[in-house]
Design a protein around this motif. Structure first.
Motif, PDB file in Angstrom:
ATOM      1  N   GLN A   1       0.825  -1.213   0.000  1.00  0.00           N
ATOM      2  CA  GLN A   1       0.000   0.000   0.000  1.00  0.00           C
ATOM      3  C   GLN A   1       0.859   1.264   0.000  1.00  0.00           C
ATOM      4  O   GLN A   1       0.472   2.301  -0.537  1.00  0.00           O
ATOM      5  N   TYR A   2       2.060   1.176   0.607  1.00  0.00           N
ATOM      6  CA  TYR A   2       2.974   2.327   0.697  1.00  0.00           C
ATOM      7  C   TYR A   2       4.303   1.935   0.035  1.00  0.00           C
ATOM      8  O   TYR A   2       5.244   1.516   0.723  1.00  0.00           O
TER       9      TYR A   2
ATOM     10  N   SER B   1       6.520   9.442  12.902  1.00  0.00           N
ATOM     11  CA  SER B   1       6.442  10.002  11.559  1.00  0.00           C
ATOM     12  C   SER B   1       5.104   9.616  10.941  1.00  0.00           C
ATOM     13  O   SER B   1       4.397   8.736  11.449  1.00  0.00           O
ATOM     14  N   ASP B   2       4.742  10.261   9.843  1.00  0.00           N
ATOM     15  CA  ASP B   2       3.492   9.907   9.171  1.00  0.00           C
ATOM     16  C   ASP B   2       3.501   8.443   8.759  1.00  0.00           C
ATOM     17  O   ASP B   2       2.483   7.748   8.861  1.00  0.00           O
TER      18      ASP B   2
ATOM     19  N   ALA C   1       1.032   5.538  10.139  1.00  0.00           N
ATOM     20  CA  ALA C   1       0.229   4.740   9.198  1.00  0.00           C
ATOM     21  C   ALA C   1       0.447   3.251   9.433  1.00  0.00           C
ATOM     22  O   ALA C   1      -0.500   2.456   9.371  1.00  0.00           O
ATOM     23  N   LEU C   2       1.689   2.858   9.734  1.00  0.00           N
ATOM     24  CA  LEU C   2       1.967   1.443  10.003  1.00  0.00           C
ATOM     25  C   LEU C   2       1.276   0.996  11.283  1.00  0.00           C
ATOM     26  O   LEU C   2       0.688  -0.089  11.335  1.00  0.00           O
ATOM     27  N   ARG C   3       1.341   1.816  12.321  1.00  0.00           N
ATOM     28  CA  ARG C   3       0.653   1.460  13.568  1.00  0.00           C
ATOM     29  C   ARG C   3      -0.834   1.226  13.330  1.00  0.00           C
ATOM     30  O   ARG C   3      -1.401   0.209  13.750  1.00  0.00           O
ATOM     31  N   ASP C   4      -1.488   2.153  12.628  1.00  0.00           N
ATOM     32  CA  ASP C   4      -2.921   2.011  12.362  1.00  0.00           C
ATOM     33  C   ASP C   4      -3.200   0.795  11.483  1.00  0.00           C
ATOM     34  O   ASP C   4      -4.216   0.105  11.651  1.00  0.00           O
TER      35      ASP C   4
END
Length: 304
Positions: free
Chosen positions: A116-117, A279-280, A284-287
């Motif tokens: 996704q990233y 960091s952003d 995002a990884l945590r979520d």
């Protein structure tokens, strides 16, 4: 004060010497001495007690050192992340996870996140939960995935999912008829264990010590898959995380019974210093991990 001052204070504190600290900070001794005197004059406090055998931090110096390390680390991380972007990469997220998370959560979640990233990167290490807490608190890791049975200090946490430790054995073993098994009742059995350096194995051995005994191993294996295969072959019993073994129970060749101890009735949690420190990409990884772990297959409360 500037970054050179902070780097110098850190170097002098860690070497116990202005001479050695100056060399590490790539400053001449006169320049380093002048900077420290100027810093003490500006702040109005003494940072180092000088002696014939070197220097030692004063209480005020200890406060400055703590903040200096934090600032220098943040600047170093900033440079690293900007350099990654300059090279066409996204930010690297440093993750440390315990055995349960490394085996059952991170592989699939990391793959789906990176798909996704495409410009992100993940640096994943397996560690015991108590060491992960220290690494996150000291900002050597961005996110930790740990069991909540350890002291979490002041770290912020998000619950990932329940993941109790289970006694894994053959279905015809007398243990399989029990709803819960006290740890002391299985310590005399032959164990299939994970390798010596494995964090989960270290955790189990730590809890055996207060009971005045040690686990008796028949074999140590490198993975949970291998351990389950050995248990199914009648080699011994194992203690493993629920989510790492649940799919192997469907065939009927294994049974899993919860351990009765409070430290075994645990949850996996994601921990980090604070939301603003992430960091952003790390946020995002945590979520993504929390969403990926949303599973309706709850662990059993009794015998499997």
């Amino acid at each position: 004060m500037d970054l050179i001052d902070l780097d110098l204070v850190t170097a002098v504190a860690e070497t116990g010497s202005i001479t050695h600290g100056a060399a590490r900070a790539r400053l001449s001794l006169p320049s380093a001495s002048e900077r420290i005197r100027g810093l003490e004059h500006t702040l109005g406090v003494t940072l180092f007690d000088r002696g014939r055998r070197g220097v030692a931090l004063t209480p005020a110096g200890q406060v400055l050192l703590r903040h200096a390390r934090s600032v220098c680390h943040a600047v170093g991380q900033l440079r690293t992340e900007l350099d990654e972007y300059a090279q066409g990469h996204g930010a690297t997220v440093r993750v440390q996870a315990n055995t349960a998370a490394t085996e059952s959560l991170m592989p699939a979640a990391a793959v789906s996140f990176l798909a996704q990233y495409p410009h992100a990167r993940i640096d994943l290490e397996e560690r015991p939960s108590h060491r992960i807490i220290a690494a996150v608190a000291e900002r050597r890791a961005d996110i930790g995935i740990v069991a909540d049975s350890v002291e979490l200090g002041r770290l912020e946490t998000r619950v990932v999912r329940p993941d109790p430790l289970m006694v894994v054995t053959l279905p015809n073993d007398p243990l399989a008829r029990l709803s819960r098994v006290p740890y002391a009742d299985v310590l005399g059995r032959a164990f299939v264990a994970l390798n010596v350096a494995n964090p989960l194995q270290e955790h189990l051995e730590t809890h055996a010590q207060p009971l005045g005994t040690q686990l008796r191993y028949r074999v140590r294996l490198p993975s949970i898959d291998a351990a389950c295969h050995a248990v199914a072959g009648g080699i011994g019993i194992a203690i493993l995380p629920w989510y790492s073994v649940r799919r192997r129970l469907a065939s009927g060749t294994l049974a899993a019974i919860p351990l009765a101890e409070p430290w075994a009735d645990r949850r996996l949690v994601a921990c980090f210093t604070s939301d603003r420190d992430l960091s952003d990409t790390a946020r995002a990884l945590r979520d993504h991990l929390l969403a990926h772990a949303d599973d309706k297959d709850e662990p059993p409360s009794g015998g499997e």
